[in-house]
Design a protein around this motif. Structure first.
Motif, PDB file in Angstrom:
ATOM      1  N   ASN A   1       0.830  -1.208   0.000  1.00  0.00           N
ATOM      2  CA  ASN A   1       0.000   0.000   0.000  1.00  0.00           C
ATOM      3  C   ASN A   1       0.863   1.255   0.000  1.00  0.00           C
ATOM      4  O   ASN A   1       1.986   1.258   0.505  1.00  0.00           O
ATOM      5  N   SER A   2       0.372   2.318  -0.594  1.00  0.00           N
ATOM      6  CA  SER A   2       1.004   3.633  -0.526  1.00  0.00           C
ATOM      7  C   SER A   2       0.001   4.596   0.088  1.00  0.00           C
ATOM      8  O   SER A   2      -1.204   4.505  -0.183  1.00  0.00           O
ATOM      9  N   PRO A   3       0.463   5.513   0.938  1.00  0.00           N
ATOM     10  CA  PRO A   3      -0.483   6.460   1.520  1.00  0.00           C
ATOM     11  C   PRO A   3      -1.165   7.301   0.446  1.00  0.00           C
ATOM     12  O   PRO A   3      -0.549   7.678  -0.546  1.00  0.00           O
ATOM     13  N   VAL A   4      -2.424   7.580   0.659  1.00  0.00           N
ATOM     14  CA  VAL A   4      -3.209   8.354  -0.291  1.00  0.00           C
ATOM     15  C   VAL A   4      -3.099   9.837   0.036  1.00  0.00           C
ATOM     16  O   VAL A   4      -3.226  10.234   1.194  1.00  0.00           O
ATOM     17  N   SER A   5      -2.835  10.654  -0.972  1.00  0.00           N
ATOM     18  CA  SER A   5      -2.834  12.096  -0.759  1.00  0.00           C
ATOM     19  C   SER A   5      -4.262  12.575  -0.538  1.00  0.00           C
ATOM     20  O   SER A   5      -5.143  12.354  -1.378  1.00  0.00           O
ATOM     21  N   ALA A   6      -4.482  13.227   0.596  1.00  0.00           N
ATOM     22  CA  ALA A   6      -5.827  13.701   0.942  1.00  0.00           C
ATOM     23  C   ALA A   6      -5.931  15.218   0.865  1.00  0.00           C
ATOM     24  O   ALA A   6      -6.800  15.833   1.485  1.00  0.00           O
ATOM     25  N   ASN A   7      -5.036  15.847   0.095  1.00  0.00           N
ATOM     26  CA  ASN A   7      -5.034  17.308   0.009  1.00  0.00           C
ATOM     27  C   ASN A   7      -6.343  17.870  -0.534  1.00  0.00           C
ATOM     28  O   ASN A   7      -6.762  18.959  -0.159  1.00  0.00           O
ATOM     29  N   SER A   8      -6.985  17.133  -1.427  1.00  0.00           N
ATOM     30  CA  SER A   8      -8.206  17.638  -2.044  1.00  0.00           C
ATOM     31  C   SER A   8      -9.464  17.204  -1.297  1.00  0.00           C
ATOM     32  O   SER A   8     -10.572  17.554  -1.695  1.00  0.00           O
ATOM     33  N   GLY A   9      -9.296  16.482  -0.199  1.00  0.00           N
ATOM     34  CA  GLY A   9     -10.446  15.973   0.546  1.00  0.00           C
ATOM     35  C   GLY A   9     -10.635  16.676   1.874  1.00  0.00           C
ATOM     36  O   GLY A   9     -10.104  17.765   2.132  1.00  0.00           O
TER      37      GLY A   9
END
Length: 439
Positions: A86-94
């Motif tokens: 797994n790779s961490p998900v970018s949550a900048n837009s959330g």
């Protein structure tokens, strides 16, 4: 005519010598030596050592030489761990990104990094603001000097050496430092590694020395001691400089190199107490709440080589680790997963349990070196550690039972604190993540 012939012969001989010298130099110089740097070690505003040499990250495995005839370097088996799937998900837009930006604006932060942990792995990231104002935006990969969160890595190395029977929690640290370490008013009390890791050693938290010899001389003086050992808690940066030095004394390797080989390299992380070992183009300036630079990229990355003697860089270990919130969160998962990372044991389950055990007399708070707080952010309990230096405010929290956690690193924010005594710029983000389940 003869003179002309001799002149020509001399010229040809000179060119031949130059050509042979160049070929020899190219043969002897390692192919990976590309970058010319000047390294200056500054301690207490004094330049201790300066040298100019060709170095790259590949050269930084060099260690300091043995300080005694009987001491040899500890050999650490190489551990290879495959990358996590797994790779961490970018949550900048959330929703997480919105939370981070709102809190950053509220407290005037120059830059913010956040990484969350869910189910024991790093799950998402979010950033706000600048790594370098008006030049480089903050990203998940930006490296920041994370202040006192660094003490956790020092503790991890110490416990790894305890597992290897190089150290003991309750042995007299005099045995490791080569000098009698005794409080003059309480000479009957043994000062131990356990006390250093729980801020109860009674040793004064005042300045740093530049060498093991200077440390020994300081510890011989009455000025080196303050409280009754083992009974009084007083937060102690110097004590963690001593922990790092002790690790160096028993292995004849730098604390930085030990952290790299035990944890950082096997986990595929980018982190170092020596900023010059990292990509300078990804290192952030540090700012205060007036937007002024308190520690520049150049100052953060002026050290590269590990070939120092025990104690000469003790000042780095209490707060000098440079990494990202994301990579530090990966380190933190070891405490959630009983020392395991992607199926490989890097710390034993027993070590994790010991590090989580409160050791402060008459208190259920101070562990080694993290703390435990019941009811923190309306959780049953959480382990945590804070950091504050050069305008950086940082925090990690985690719960091994829920397998969740958060790492927050900020620069340039206001110094307000919340009801838990946590810098509010960090605490508000953690609170928002927990309340809205934004892991």
């Amino acid at each position: 005519m003869k003179k002309k012939i001799l002149r020509v012969i001399c010229i040809l001989l000179c060119f031949t010598i130059i050509f042979v010298s160049i070929c020899f130099f190219q043969k002897e110089k390692p192919a990976n030596q590309q970058i010319e740097i000047t390294e200056s070690t500054a301690v207490n505003n004094t330049v201790v050592e300066s040298s100019t040499e060709l170095v790259t990250e590949a050269d930084t495995a060099t260690e300091f030489e043995s300080t005694t005839e009987t001491t040899t370097q500890l050999q650490i088996p190489t551990v290879t761990i495959p990358p996590l799937e797994n790779s961490p998900v970018s949550a900048n837009s959330g929703e997480l990104g919105n939370l981070v930006r709102q809190v950053a604006e509220k407290y005037g932060a120059v830059g913010v990094q956040v990484a969350t942990i869910k189910d024991g792995v790093v799950s998402s990231t979010a950033e706000s603001g600048w790594a370098i104002v008006d030049e480089m935006p903050m990203t998940a990969d930006t490296k920041i000097r994370i202040a006192s969160l660094s003490k956790t890595v020092v503790g991890m190395v110490a416990f790894k050496l305890i597992e290897d029977d190089k150290l003991s929690l309750d042995a007299d640290i005099s045995e490791y430092l080569g000098v009698e370490v005794k409080h003059p008013e309480y000479p009957e009390i043994t000062i131990t590694l356990r006390m250093l890791l729980t801020h109860t050693s009674g040793i004064t938290d005042k300045g740093y020395q530049n060498s093991l010899e200077e440390i020994r001389e300081f510890l011989k003086t009455p000025e080196a001691y303050r409280d009754k050992p083992g009974e009084i808690y007083r937060y102690n940066n110097y004590g963690f400089g001593l922990v790092g030095t002790i690790c160096e004394c028993v292995t004849n390797r730098s604390l930085n190199a030990l952290a790299k080989q035990y944890f950082i390299k096997p986990m595929g992380l980018k982190a170092s107490f020596l900023g010059g070992q990292l990509d300078k183009n990804k290192v952030a300036n540090l700012y205060n709440n007036k937007g002024e630079i308190t520690l520049s990229v150049a100052d953060s990355t002026d050290l590269m080589r590990d070939d120092t003697k025990p104690g000469s860089r003790m000042m780095l270990y209490p707060g000098g680790l440079i990494t990202s919130a994301t990579d530090f969160a990966r380190l933190l998962t070891l405490f959630i997963n009983d020392g395991m990372y992607n199926g490989v044991e890097l710390l034993s389950k027993e070590s994790i349990a010991l590090m989580h055990t409160p050791n402060l007399p008459k208190s259920a708070v101070q562990c080694m070196p993290m703390k435990r707080m019941n009811g923190m952010y309306k959780q049953d309990y959480m382990y945590y550690h804070t950091g504050s230096a050069y305008g950086v405010y940082s925090l990690y929290v985690y719960n091994p039972e829920t397998k969740t956690g958060v790492v927050v690193v900020t620069t340039g924010a206001k110094a307000e604190k919340d009801i838990y005594g946590i810098y509010a710029v960090c605490g508000d983000i953690v609170k928002g993540i927990i309340e809205n389940n934004l892991f």
